[in-house]
Design a protein around this motif. Structure first.
Motif, short mmCIF file in Angstrom:
data_model
loop_
_atom_site.label_atom_id
_atom_site.label_comp_id
_atom_site.label_asym_id
_atom_site.label_seq_id
_atom_site.Cartn_x
_atom_site.Cartn_y
_atom_site.Cartn_z
N GLY A 20 0.79 -1.22 0.00
CA GLY A 20 0.00 0.00 0.00
C GLY A 20 0.82 1.27 0.00
O GLY A 20 0.27 2.37 0.02
N THR A 21 2.13 1.15 -0.04
CA THR A 21 3.02 2.31 -0.08
C THR A 21 3.11 2.85 -1.50
O THR A 21 3.20 2.07 -2.45
CB THR A 21 4.42 1.93 0.42
OG1 THR A 21 4.32 1.46 1.77
CG2 THR A 21 5.37 3.12 0.37
N VAL A 22 3.08 4.17 -1.65
CA VAL A 22 3.28 4.77 -2.97
C VAL A 22 4.74 4.57 -3.36
O VAL A 22 5.66 4.94 -2.63
CB VAL A 22 2.92 6.26 -2.96
CG1 VAL A 22 3.17 6.87 -4.34
CG2 VAL A 22 1.46 6.46 -2.56
N ASP A 23 4.95 3.97 -4.51
CA ASP A 23 6.29 3.61 -5.00
C ASP A 23 6.92 4.82 -5.68
O ASP A 23 6.60 5.15 -6.82
CB ASP A 23 6.16 2.43 -5.97
CG ASP A 23 7.49 1.97 -6.54
OD1 ASP A 23 8.51 2.64 -6.31
OD2 ASP A 23 7.49 0.94 -7.23
N GLU A 24 7.85 5.46 -4.98
CA GLU A 24 8.43 6.70 -5.49
C GLU A 24 9.17 6.49 -6.81
O GLU A 24 9.07 7.33 -7.72
CB GLU A 24 9.38 7.32 -4.46
CG GLU A 24 9.98 8.63 -4.94
CD GLU A 24 10.77 9.37 -3.88
OE1 GLU A 24 11.31 10.45 -4.19
OE2 GLU A 24 10.85 8.87 -2.73
N GLN A 25 9.90 5.41 -6.94
CA GLN A 25 10.65 5.20 -8.17
C GLN A 25 9.72 4.94 -9.35
O GLN A 25 10.04 5.32 -10.49
CB GLN A 25 11.67 4.07 -7.99
CG GLN A 25 12.78 4.43 -7.01
CD GLN A 25 13.41 5.78 -7.32
OE1 GLN A 25 13.85 6.03 -8.46
NE2 GLN A 25 13.47 6.66 -6.33
N SER A 26 8.59 4.32 -9.11
CA SER A 26 7.61 4.15 -10.18
C SER A 26 6.99 5.49 -10.57
O SER A 26 6.71 5.74 -11.75
CB SER A 26 6.53 3.16 -9.77
OG SER A 26 7.02 1.84 -9.74
N VAL A 27 6.77 6.36 -9.58
CA VAL A 27 6.30 7.71 -9.90
C VAL A 27 7.32 8.42 -10.78
O VAL A 27 6.97 9.05 -11.80
CB VAL A 27 6.04 8.53 -8.61
CG1 VAL A 27 5.69 9.98 -8.96
CG2 VAL A 27 4.93 7.90 -7.77
N ARG A 28 8.59 8.32 -10.42
CA ARG A 28 9.65 8.95 -11.22
C ARG A 28 9.65 8.42 -12.65
O ARG A 28 9.72 9.20 -13.62
CB ARG A 28 11.01 8.71 -10.56
CG ARG A 28 12.18 9.30 -11.36
CD ARG A 28 13.52 8.91 -10.77
NE ARG A 28 13.71 7.47 -10.72
CZ ARG A 28 14.04 6.72 -11.76
NH1 ARG A 28 14.19 7.26 -12.96
NH2 ARG A 28 14.19 5.42 -11.62
#
Length: 268
Positions: A20-28
Motif C-alpha cells: 500500500g506504499t506509494v512507490d516513489e521510483q515508479s512515480v519517477r
C-alpha cells in the motif's frame, strides 16, 4: 500558476506496492515516460484513485510528483466529500509546493448550485493556491451548471482552469466559447472530436499515449477520433475501473513496478 494552461495534462495513476506504499521510483519513471509530451502533472485525481487513497498515500503521491516533476507544473487532485476536508487538504497541498489544486464539488445529489459556489469561495478564502474546477457527476453526485460556472469564474479569483467531464460535448463547447479567459479541458477521450474549442485534454489515456492525445488535439478529425477510441478499447480506458487496466499496461511496459490498485492494498 505557470502561465495559461493548455495541451495535454496527465491525470497520473498512483503506483502502489503490495503493502500500500506509494512507490516513489515508479512515480519517477511514470513522469519520465510522459514528460516530453505533457504540459502538466495531475496526481491523485480520479485516475489516481484519489477518492480511495488514505491521507498518507495522497500526501506521498503528491510529494513524489512534485519532487520528480522535471519542471512541469503539478496540479493536485482533491476528492473529499465536504468543504472543511477539502480546505484542510488544499492547505497541505500548498505546503508541499503544488501549482494548483483540482477540486470537485461537495458530494451529494442534493447539493445546490449556491452551495457549490460557497464551497469554492471558502476554499479561496482559506488558501491562495490556484484552483482547477472539476466538473463531473459520477463521484460527487452533482454537477456545476453553466450559469454557476460563469459565476464562479467571474466572482472567485485564481481559477486556473476547468476539467470539464460532464460527458456533454455541447455543454463543453458552450463553456469553451464563453469568453471567461479560463482554459477549458475535455475530460473524455471519446468526445475530443466533438468538444471543439477546448484548450486541452485531461484523461487517463495520457498515462499511456500522451503523443496520441496531442495528435488528437491538433487534428480532431473523425478518423483520428476512431484511432483514439480503438486505443482506449485496447487498453481498457473505457472500462468502469479504467485505472486498473491502465496500471496493468504500464506494468507490462516496465514503467511501474506493480499493477496493484487501492482496493487490493491497505490505506496508509
Amino acid at each position: 500558476m505557470q502561465g495559461r494552461y493548455a495541451g495535454t495534462i496527465v491525470p497520473l495513476i498512483t503506483p502502489l506496492d503490495p503493502t500500500g506504499t506509494v512507490d516513489e521510483q515508479s512515480v519517477r519513471r511514470l513522469v519520465d515516460h510522459v514528460h516530453t509530451e505533457v504540459t502538466g502533472l495531475m496526481p491523485a485525481l480520479t485516475s489516481g484513485e484519489g477518492w480511495k487513497l488514505g491521507a498518507g498515500q495522497w500526501r506521498d503521491m503528491v510529494s513524489h510528483t512534485v519532487r520528480h516533476s522535471r519542471g512541469l507544473p503539478v496540479l493536485a487532485g482533491i476528492q473529499l466529500p465536504d468543504t472543511a476536508s477539502v480546505v484542510d487538504r488544499a492547505r497541505t497541498a500548498a505546503s508541499i509546493g503544488v501549482d494548483a489544486v483540482v477540486v470537485t464539488t461537495p458530494f451529494g445529489k442534493d447539493v445546490g448550485q449556491d452551495a457549490i459556489v460557497d464551497h469554492y469561495k471558502a476554499l479561496r478564502a482559506a488558501t491562495e493556491v490556484p484552483i482547477f474546477l472539476y466538473n463531473e457527476e459520477a463521484l460527487s453526485g452533482n454537477r456545476i451548471e453553466y450559469g454557476t460556472l460563469l459565476r464562479i469564474c467571474a466572482e472567485i479569483p485564481g481559477i486556473a482552469g476547468i476539467k470539464e467531464s460532464s460527458g456533454d460535448a455541447a455543454f463543453t463547447r458552450r463553456m469553451a466559447a464563453a469568453g471567461t479567459g479560463i482554459p477549458v479541458f475535455e475530460g473524455w477521450e471519446n468526445l475530443l472530436a466533438d468538444a471543439t474549442g477546448v484548450d486541452g485534454f485531461i484523461g487517463p489515456l495520457a498515462n499511456l499515449e500522451p503523443g496520441l492525445c496531442n495528435a488528437m488535439l491538433g487534428d480532431p478529425t473523425p478518423a483520428r477520433q476512431a484511432e483514439v477510441n480503438a486505443v482506449c478499447e485496447r487498453y481498457g480506458v473505457f472500462k468502469d475501473d479504467w485505472y486498473r487496466w491502465v496500471k496493468k499496461e504500464l506494468h507490462r511496459r516496465g514503467v511501474i513496478a506493480s499493477p496493484a490498485v487501492r482496493d487490493e492494498v491497505a490505506a496508509v
